[in-house]
Design a protein around this motif. Sequence first.
Motif, PDB file in Angstrom:
ATOM      1  N   ASN A  12       0.800  -1.221   0.000  1.00 36.57           N
ATOM      2  CA  ASN A  12       0.000   0.000   0.000  1.00 36.57           C
ATOM      3  C   ASN A  12       0.835   1.273   0.000  1.00 36.57           C
ATOM      4  OD1 ASN A  12      -2.454  -1.342  -0.022  1.00 36.57           O
ATOM      5  ND2 ASN A  12      -2.452  -1.586   2.184  1.00 36.57           N
ATOM      6  N   LYS A  13       2.094   1.160   0.353  1.00 37.62           N
ATOM      7  CA  LYS A  13       2.946   2.354   0.368  1.00 37.62           C
ATOM      8  C   LYS A  13       3.039   2.959  -1.031  1.00 37.62           C
ATOM      9  CE  LYS A  13       7.310   3.945   2.061  1.00 37.62           C
ATOM     10  NZ  LYS A  13       8.311   4.530   1.579  1.00 37.62           N
ATOM     11  N   ASP A  14       3.064   4.262  -1.105  1.00 37.60           N
ATOM     12  CA  ASP A  14       3.166   4.950  -2.393  1.00 37.60           C
ATOM     13  C   ASP A  14       4.629   4.964  -2.853  1.00 37.60           C
ATOM     14  OD1 ASP A  14       2.756   6.443  -4.640  1.00 37.60           O
ATOM     15  OD2 ASP A  14       2.472   8.326  -3.571  1.00 37.60           O
ATOM     16  N   PHE A  15       4.932   4.125  -3.819  1.00 43.51           N
ATOM     17  CA  PHE A  15       6.295   4.031  -4.339  1.00 43.51           C
ATOM     18  C   PHE A  15       6.486   4.850  -5.607  1.00 43.51           C
ATOM     19  CE2 PHE A  15       5.910   0.011  -1.952  1.00 43.51           C
ATOM     20  CZ  PHE A  15       7.000   0.151  -1.127  1.00 43.51           C
ATOM     21  N   LYS A  16       5.463   5.579  -6.035  1.00 43.43           N
ATOM     22  CA  LYS A  16       5.570   6.337  -7.285  1.00 43.43           C
ATOM     23  C   LYS A  16       6.729   7.319  -7.226  1.00 43.43           C
ATOM     24  CE  LYS A  16       0.847   6.023  -8.838  1.00 43.43           C
ATOM     25  NZ  LYS A  16       0.786   5.696 -10.227  1.00 43.43           N
ATOM     26  N   SER A  17       7.434   7.407  -8.308  1.00 45.06           N
ATOM     27  CA  SER A  17       8.594   8.273  -8.541  1.00 45.06           C
ATOM     28  C   SER A  17       9.857   7.796  -7.822  1.00 45.06           C
ATOM     29  CB  SER A  17       8.296   9.743  -8.204  1.00 45.06           C
ATOM     30  OG  SER A  17       8.331   9.963  -6.813  1.00 45.06           O
ATOM     31  N   ILE A  18       9.800   6.671  -7.121  1.00 45.10           N
ATOM     32  CA  ILE A  18      11.014   6.079  -6.551  1.00 45.10           C
ATOM     33  C   ILE A  18      11.648   5.219  -7.648  1.00 45.10           C
ATOM     34  CG2 ILE A  18      11.922   4.424  -4.878  1.00 45.10           C
ATOM     35  CD1 ILE A  18       9.773   5.306  -2.955  1.00 45.10           C
ATOM     36  N   LYS A  19      12.926   5.320  -7.817  1.00 43.72           N
ATOM     37  CA  LYS A  19      13.621   4.509  -8.813  1.00 43.72           C
ATOM     38  C   LYS A  19      13.806   3.089  -8.276  1.00 43.72           C
ATOM     39  CE  LYS A  19      15.792   8.215 -11.263  1.00 43.72           C
ATOM     40  NZ  LYS A  19      14.891   8.337 -12.355  1.00 43.72           N
ATOM     41  N   ILE A  20      13.812   2.124  -9.185  1.00 46.42           N
ATOM     42  CA  ILE A  20      13.983   0.729  -8.783  1.00 46.42           C
ATOM     43  C   ILE A  20      15.274   0.544  -8.003  1.00 46.42           C
ATOM     44  CG2 ILE A  20      14.390  -1.599  -9.659  1.00 46.42           C
ATOM     45  CD1 ILE A  20      12.311  -1.093 -11.767  1.00 46.42           C
ATOM     46  N   ARG A  21      16.320   1.239  -8.394  1.00 49.49           N
ATOM     47  CA  ARG A  21      17.609   1.155  -7.687  1.00 49.49           C
ATOM     48  C   ARG A  21      17.438   1.474  -6.201  1.00 49.49           C
ATOM     49  NH1 ARG A  21      22.349   1.305  -9.912  1.00 49.49           N
ATOM     50  NH2 ARG A  21      21.569   2.173 -11.856  1.00 49.49           N
ATOM     51  N   THR A  22      16.651   2.494  -5.889  1.00 53.53           N
ATOM     52  CA  THR A  22      16.391   2.888  -4.504  1.00 53.53           C
ATOM     53  C   THR A  22      15.493   1.876  -3.811  1.00 53.53           C
ATOM     54  OG1 THR A  22      16.592   5.200  -5.139  1.00 53.53           O
ATOM     55  CG2 THR A  22      15.496   4.752  -3.056  1.00 53.53           C
ATOM     56  N   LEU A  23      14.509   1.366  -4.541  1.00 55.05           N
ATOM     57  CA  LEU A  23      13.579   0.393  -3.971  1.00 55.05           C
ATOM     58  C   LEU A  23      14.311  -0.854  -3.479  1.00 55.05           C
ATOM     59  CD1 LEU A  23      10.489  -0.034  -3.589  1.00 55.05           C
ATOM     60  CD2 LEU A  23      10.577  -1.340  -5.713  1.00 55.05           C
ATOM     61  N   CYS A  24      15.354  -1.259  -4.180  1.00 58.25           N
ATOM     62  CA  CYS A  24      16.137  -2.434  -3.778  1.00 58.25           C
ATOM     63  C   CYS A  24      16.686  -2.283  -2.361  1.00 58.25           C
ATOM     64  CB  CYS A  24      17.287  -2.665  -4.754  1.00 58.25           C
ATOM     65  SG  CYS A  24      16.785  -3.230  -6.380  1.00 58.25           S
ATOM     66  N   ASP A  25      17.004  -1.066  -1.972  1.00 55.80           N
ATOM     67  CA  ASP A  25      17.543  -0.820  -0.627  1.00 55.80           C
ATOM     68  C   ASP A  25      16.444  -0.648   0.413  1.00 55.80           C
ATOM     69  OD1 ASP A  25      20.144  -0.881  -1.619  1.00 55.80           O
ATOM     70  OD2 ASP A  25      20.124   1.270  -2.058  1.00 55.80           O
ATOM     71  N   LEU A  26      15.235  -0.314  -0.010  1.00 56.03           N
ATOM     72  CA  LEU A  26      14.145  -0.030   0.927  1.00 56.03           C
ATOM     73  C   LEU A  26      13.390  -1.269   1.393  1.00 56.03           C
ATOM     74  CD1 LEU A  26      12.509   3.136  -0.700  1.00 56.03           C
ATOM     75  CD2 LEU A  26      14.012   3.046   1.296  1.00 56.03           C
ATOM     76  N   LEU A  27      13.259  -2.267   0.517  1.00 55.84           N
ATOM     77  CA  LEU A  27      12.425  -3.420   0.843  1.00 55.84           C
ATOM     78  C   LEU A  27      13.230  -4.527   1.510  1.00 55.84           C
ATOM     79  CD1 LEU A  27      10.268  -3.629  -2.408  1.00 55.84           C
ATOM     80  CD2 LEU A  27       9.596  -2.720  -0.180  1.00 55.84           C
ATOM     81  N   PRO A  28      12.594  -5.250   2.440  1.00 53.03           N
ATOM     82  CA  PRO A  28      13.289  -6.383   3.078  1.00 53.03           C
ATOM     83  C   PRO A  28      13.467  -7.536   2.087  1.00 53.03           C
ATOM     84  CG  PRO A  28      11.016  -6.249   3.836  1.00 53.03           C
ATOM     85  CD  PRO A  28      11.259  -5.038   2.970  1.00 53.03           C
ATOM     86  N   SER A  29      14.215  -8.527   2.490  1.00 48.91           N
ATOM     87  CA  SER A  29      14.464  -9.697   1.643  1.00 48.91           C
ATOM     88  C   SER A  29      13.152 -10.348   1.233  1.00 48.91           C
ATOM     89  CB  SER A  29      15.319 -10.715   2.389  1.00 48.91           C
ATOM     90  OG  SER A  29      16.588 -10.172   2.652  1.00 48.91           O
ATOM     91  N   GLY A  30      13.183 -10.984   0.087  1.00 46.10           N
ATOM     92  CA  GLY A  30      12.006 -11.670  -0.423  1.00 46.10           C
ATOM     93  C   GLY A  30      11.809 -11.371  -1.892  1.00 46.10           C
ATOM     94  N   GLY A  31      10.685 -11.836  -2.436  1.00 44.53           N
ATOM     95  CA  GLY A  31      10.379 -11.641  -3.840  1.00 44.53           C
ATOM     96  C   GLY A  31       9.338 -10.563  -4.044  1.00 44.53           C
ATOM     97  N   TYR A  32       9.541  -9.744  -5.078  1.00 41.92           N
ATOM     98  CA  TYR A  32       8.633  -8.640  -5.376  1.00 41.92           C
ATOM     99  C   TYR A  32       8.438  -8.515  -6.882  1.00 41.92           C
ATOM    100  CZ  TYR A  32       9.657  -7.315  -0.595  1.00 41.92           C
ATOM    101  OH  TYR A  32       9.800  -7.327   0.770  1.00 41.92           O
ATOM    102  N   LEU A  33       7.205  -8.326  -7.283  1.00 41.48           N
ATOM    103  CA  LEU A  33       6.870  -8.008  -8.655  1.00 41.48           C
ATOM    104  C   LEU A  33       6.701  -6.500  -8.716  1.00 41.48           C
ATOM    105  CD1 LEU A  33       6.300  -9.442 -11.336  1.00 41.48           C
ATOM    106  CD2 LEU A  33       3.883  -9.422 -10.714  1.00 41.48           C
ATOM    107  N   ILE A  34       7.423  -5.852  -9.624  1.00 43.28           N
ATOM    108  CA  ILE A  34       7.460  -4.388  -9.685  1.00 43.28           C
ATOM    109  C   ILE A  34       6.945  -3.946 -11.049  1.00 43.28           C
ATOM    110  CG2 ILE A  34       8.939  -2.355  -9.548  1.00 43.28           C
ATOM    111  CD1 ILE A  34      10.934  -4.195  -7.978  1.00 43.28           C
TER     112      ILE A  34
END
Length: 67
Positions: A12-34
């Motif tokens: 539910n968090k608003d990830f709009k305008s965050i670059k994927i490179r940054t998202l890699c550091d923000l999310l905990p371990s696991g699998g994500y569909l982006i």
Amino acid sequence: MLDSMTELRRLNKDFKSIKIRTLCDLLPSGGYLIRIDGHLTYMYNSIIYDIWDCLNEEVDAVWMVLA
């Protein structure tokens, strides 16, 4: 990696305008569909699995892959 996927949960968090490179550091371990504009990519434990380098693309939506 998605062969054993049974469920997706949209984050539910608003990830709009965050670059994927940054998202890699923000999310905990696991699998994500982006989702980015016109494309889906998969991240597992902060590593992007894709056919092209999309690290500088802006995120539209994120789902956690639940096993």
